[in-house]
Design an enzyme around this catalytic site. Structure first.
Site, PDB file in Angstrom:
ATOM      1  N   ASN A  63      60.323  52.747 -13.487  1.00  0.00           N
ATOM      2  CA  ASN A  63      61.252  52.409 -14.410  1.00  0.00           C
ATOM      3  C   ASN A  63      62.798  52.716 -13.837  1.00  0.00           C
ATOM      4  O   ASN A  63      62.898  52.699 -12.664  1.00  0.00           O
ATOM      5  CB  ASN A  63      61.133  53.846 -15.359  1.00  0.00           C
ATOM      6  CG  ASN A  63      61.213  55.038 -14.794  1.00  0.00           C
ATOM      7  OD1 ASN A  63      62.296  55.417 -14.248  1.00  0.00           O
ATOM      8  ND2 ASN A  63      60.068  55.835 -14.338  1.00  0.00           N
ATOM      9  N   LYS A  74      45.955  42.176  -2.554  1.00  0.00           N
ATOM     10  CA  LYS A  74      46.777  41.409  -3.391  1.00  0.00           C
ATOM     11  C   LYS A  74      46.168  40.611  -4.498  1.00  0.00           C
ATOM     12  O   LYS A  74      45.301  39.868  -4.440  1.00  0.00           O
ATOM     13  CB  LYS A  74      47.907  40.540  -2.685  1.00  0.00           C
ATOM     14  CG  LYS A  74      49.230  39.839  -3.426  1.00  0.00           C
ATOM     15  CD  LYS A  74      50.003  39.300  -2.800  1.00  0.00           C
ATOM     16  CE  LYS A  74      50.808  38.478  -3.573  1.00  0.00           C
ATOM     17  NZ  LYS A  74      51.388  37.083  -3.092  1.00  0.00           N
ATOM     18  N   PHE A 114      63.322  67.355 -19.720  1.00  0.00           N
ATOM     19  CA  PHE A 114      64.282  66.101 -20.379  1.00  0.00           C
ATOM     20  C   PHE A 114      63.344  65.243 -21.345  1.00  0.00           C
ATOM     21  O   PHE A 114      62.216  65.223 -21.275  1.00  0.00           O
ATOM     22  CB  PHE A 114      64.598  65.380 -19.010  1.00  0.00           C
ATOM     23  CG  PHE A 114      65.714  65.828 -18.421  1.00  0.00           C
ATOM     24  CD1 PHE A 114      65.845  67.088 -17.836  1.00  0.00           C
ATOM     25  CD2 PHE A 114      67.153  65.230 -18.819  1.00  0.00           C
ATOM     26  CE1 PHE A 114      67.026  67.749 -17.155  1.00  0.00           C
ATOM     27  CE2 PHE A 114      68.362  65.973 -18.206  1.00  0.00           C
ATOM     28  CZ  PHE A 114      68.308  66.988 -17.419  1.00  0.00           C
ATOM     29  N   ASP A 151      54.517  57.662 -17.324  1.00  0.00           N
ATOM     30  CA  ASP A 151      53.411  58.051 -18.186  1.00  0.00           C
ATOM     31  C   ASP A 151      51.708  57.577 -17.915  1.00  0.00           C
ATOM     32  O   ASP A 151      50.751  58.033 -18.565  1.00  0.00           O
ATOM     33  CB  ASP A 151      53.676  57.857 -19.809  1.00  0.00           C
ATOM     34  CG  ASP A 151      54.907  59.024 -20.073  1.00  0.00           C
ATOM     35  OD1 ASP A 151      54.609  60.147 -19.769  1.00  0.00           O
ATOM     36  OD2 ASP A 151      55.824  58.513 -20.982  1.00  0.00           O
ATOM     37  N   LYS A 201      58.808  68.463 -28.267  1.00  0.00           N
ATOM     38  CA  LYS A 201      58.291  68.465 -26.846  1.00  0.00           C
ATOM     39  C   LYS A 201      58.425  69.967 -26.278  1.00  0.00           C
ATOM     40  O   LYS A 201      57.682  70.433 -25.568  1.00  0.00           O
ATOM     41  CB  LYS A 201      59.423  67.711 -25.874  1.00  0.00           C
ATOM     42  CG  LYS A 201      58.683  66.265 -25.811  1.00  0.00           C
ATOM     43  CD  LYS A 201      59.547  65.172 -25.215  1.00  0.00           C
ATOM     44  CE  LYS A 201      59.182  63.815 -25.282  1.00  0.00           C
ATOM     45  NZ  LYS A 201      60.016  62.789 -24.874  1.00  0.00           N
ATOM     46  N   LYS A 234      55.169  71.218 -24.696  1.00  0.00           N
ATOM     47  CA  LYS A 234      55.007  71.434 -23.300  1.00  0.00           C
ATOM     48  C   LYS A 234      55.302  72.795 -22.924  1.00  0.00           C
ATOM     49  O   LYS A 234      55.286  72.991 -21.802  1.00  0.00           O
ATOM     50  CB  LYS A 234      56.114  70.601 -22.771  1.00  0.00           C
ATOM     51  CG  LYS A 234      55.938  68.862 -23.226  1.00  0.00           C
ATOM     52  CD  LYS A 234      56.276  68.086 -22.020  1.00  0.00           C
ATOM     53  CE  LYS A 234      56.151  66.591 -22.156  1.00  0.00           C
ATOM     54  NZ  LYS A 234      56.126  65.592 -21.215  1.00  0.00           N
TER      55      LYS A 234
HETATM   56  N1  CTP Z   1      56.806  64.691 -17.450  1.00  0.00           N
HETATM   57  C1  CTP Z   1      55.863  65.012 -16.705  1.00  0.00           C
HETATM   58  N2  CTP Z   1      54.909  64.408 -16.415  1.00  0.00           N
HETATM   59  C2  CTP Z   1      54.538  63.232 -17.097  1.00  0.00           C
HETATM   60  C3  CTP Z   1      55.529  62.621 -18.031  1.00  0.00           C
HETATM   61  C4  CTP Z   1      56.938  63.406 -18.089  1.00  0.00           C
HETATM   62  O1  CTP Z   1      56.165  66.159 -16.081  1.00  0.00           O
HETATM   63  N3  CTP Z   1      53.274  62.662 -16.647  1.00  0.00           N
HETATM   64  C5  CTP Z   1      58.154  65.420 -17.768  1.00  0.00           C
HETATM   65  C6  CTP Z   1      59.501  64.671 -17.572  1.00  0.00           C
HETATM   66  O2  CTP Z   1      59.972  64.788 -16.441  1.00  0.00           O
HETATM   67  C7  CTP Z   1      60.440  65.166 -18.610  1.00  0.00           C
HETATM   68  C8  CTP Z   1      59.482  65.460 -19.860  1.00  0.00           C
HETATM   69  O3  CTP Z   1      58.139  65.529 -19.345  1.00  0.00           O
HETATM   70  O4  CTP Z   1      60.820  66.328 -18.055  1.00  0.00           O
HETATM   71  C9  CTP Z   1      59.576  64.560 -21.014  1.00  0.00           C
HETATM   72  O5  CTP Z   1      59.222  63.463 -20.554  1.00  0.00           O
HETATM   73  P1  CTP Z   1      59.101  62.016 -21.688  1.00  0.00           P
HETATM   74  O6  CTP Z   1      58.557  60.821 -20.712  1.00  0.00           O
HETATM   75  O7  CTP Z   1      60.449  61.945 -22.248  1.00  0.00           O
HETATM   76  O8  CTP Z   1      58.125  62.749 -22.835  1.00  0.00           O
HETATM   77  P2  CTP Z   1      56.710  62.203 -22.757  1.00  0.00           P
HETATM   78  O9  CTP Z   1      56.088  63.650 -22.709  1.00  0.00           O
HETATM   79  O10 CTP Z   1      56.013  61.352 -21.779  1.00  0.00           O
HETATM   80  O11 CTP Z   1      56.492  61.950 -24.198  1.00  0.00           O
HETATM   81  P3  CTP Z   1      56.963  60.272 -24.885  1.00  0.00           P
HETATM   82  O12 CTP Z   1      56.948  59.410 -23.648  1.00  0.00           O
HETATM   83  O13 CTP Z   1      56.153  60.095 -25.926  1.00  0.00           O
HETATM   84  O14 CTP Z   1      58.313  60.530 -25.326  1.00  0.00           O
END
Ligand code: CTP
Length: 399
Positions: A211, A290, A324, A280, A338, A342
């Site tokens: 990303n 490959k 975050f 995610d 969140k 979390k």
């Molecule tokens: N995070 C994590 N592990 C993951 C995904 C996210 O620890 N596999 C943490 C990120 O570092 C951040 C927080 O979770 O601090 C929020 O991440 P975000 O991607 O915004 O939220 P998601 O829980 O993935 O929800 P969504 O994608 O639905 O917004």
């Protein structure tokens, strides 16, 4: 930040060498300026080696040296404009008198007149010189102008007498400098783990999913926490920026590597800040070879990655856990959800569609949601300043 250190001619001049080191520990860049008589006691080479910069000893180029040019002739103005503070240690009775009178007959006294930054003076001299009404009147004048004086200590003096006149301890001088520059040490004793940057998930040996995270917010947090006295462990995905000085860098690539690194260090940490943009999803099976173009459509099956933040939230103990939320809509609702889902203490939310916020920007605009129902709107500012606001909220939850 940059500090000019004026060194005058007294036995205590050697202690200024230690002061250079102490100020560097505060991540300050130190430009040493020596008076002529200071060079009778200690050489410019010592300070040049310690500070890593040319020491300024003369107003103009030495006779026989390269002809003076306009740059060297106005160097005092350039230095005056580039520093955040001037500290003079040791300051002799003679220099105090010159400063009090506004005499500009060398680089240091000219710099004093040319700068508008805070000035700290740490005098050192024989007790009779110190107590002399002339010296005390000069000091009063300087104090009345807002100069900060770090009083000398009492004790045995190099001249054989005992009394006031010994240069104050390096620690007291550094403390005054830090106070005036707003350098805090309120994270001393804390171990802060920060995750930063993106994670990468391999599709095959040459392709991966990632990303747009630059790591700047996480690196600013690591920098700010280290400057405030914390031990900092920075678990970072691949980024193009240098790690801040004094932090322990743990480079990782995939979400699983980040998870392992975080869990390995979590027990030793009092604060965990998950600023990383963690993938995610990852390919359910990375191809060992490959993938060849086969024409038509191709599909990569994805599986969810482990949610590191949620895993930490389930075994939080006394740690403060900060997550975050990079959002594009319904920022507040998503952030509050969140926070709950979390098990975090703080969620820092930003709308990444806003100009001046989010990926790769130098600034950020965030809202900090805390577990005790507080909401702090942080307007657009540098990521370093945002980092300090987040650290302030962590301390508030601690108290
Ligand atoms: N995070 C994590 N592990 C993951 C995904 C996210 O620890 N596999 C943490 C990120 O570092 C951040 C927080 O979770 O601090 C929020 O991440 P975000 O991607 O915004 O939220 P998601 O829980 O993935 O929800 P969504 O994608 O639905 O917004």
């Amino acid at each position: 930040m940059r500090v000019a250190l004026g060194v005058c001619g007294g036995i205590a001049a050697y202690k200024a060498a230690e002061l250079v080191r102490r100020l560097q520990q505060e991540r300050l860049e130190v430009q040493v300026v020596m008076t002529r008589s200071a060079q009778q006691f200690i050489t410019p080479l010592t300070f040049a080696a310690l500070s890593g910069r040319k020491v300024i000893t003369e107003m103009f180029a030495e006779p026989g040296a390269a002809p003076a040019n306009i740059d060297s002739a106005i160097e005092h103005i350039a230095v005056a404009q580039s520093i955040d503070l001037l500290v003079i240690a040791p300051a002799t009775a003679n220099t105090l008198a010159r400063l009090a009178q506004g005499i500009a007959d060398d680089f240091l006294s000219t710099l004093y007149l040319a700068t508008k930054v805070p000035v700290v003076i740490a005098p050192a001299m024989n007790v009779n010189m110190w107590e002399h009404p002339a010296t005390q009147e000069n000091l009063e004048k300087l104090r009345a102008r807002g100069v900060h004086v770090v009083e000398p200590d009492e004790g045995y003096l190099a001249c054989g007498m005992t009394g006031a006149g010994r240069l104050a301890g390096v620690e007291s001088i550094a403390k005054k400098v830090c106070e005036l520059l707003g350098i805090r040490h309120d994270f001393e004793g804390e171990t802060v783990l920060v995750t930063a940057g993106p994670t990468c998930e391999d599709v095959d040996p040459v392709r991966f999913l990632t990303n747009r995270s630059s790591g700047k917010m996480g690196y600013a947090l690591a920098d700010a926490a280290a400057r405030r006295g914390a031990r900092v462990i920075l678990v970072s995905g691949p980024v193009q920026i240098e790690p801040p000085a004094g932090v322990e860098l743990v480079p990782v690539r995939t979400t699983e590597e980040m998870r392992r690194a975080v869990l390995d260090h979590a027990a030793a940490c009092t604060v965990i800040i998950k600023a990383a943009a963690v993938a995610d999803y990852r390919p359910a099976a990375a191809q060992p070879k490959k993938m060849k173009r086969s024409g038509g459509r191709a599909t990569i099956e994805l599986e969810a990655t482990p949610d590191i933040l949620a895993e930490l939230g389930r075994a939080k103990g006394n740690r403060i856990l900060v997550g975050f939320a990079a959002e594009t809509d319904r920022v507040a609702d998503n952030a509050r959800e969140k926070l709950r889902a979390k098990g975090a203490d703080i969620i820092v939310a930003n709308d990444v569609t806003c100009e001046g916020a989010g990926f790769d920007a130098e600034t950020n605009i965030v809202t900090i949601f805390t577990r005790d129902g507080h909401t702090v709107d942080v307007p657009q500012m540098s990521k370093f300043d945002v980092a300090n606001r987040i650290l302030d909220e962590i301390l508030r939850l601690r108290s």
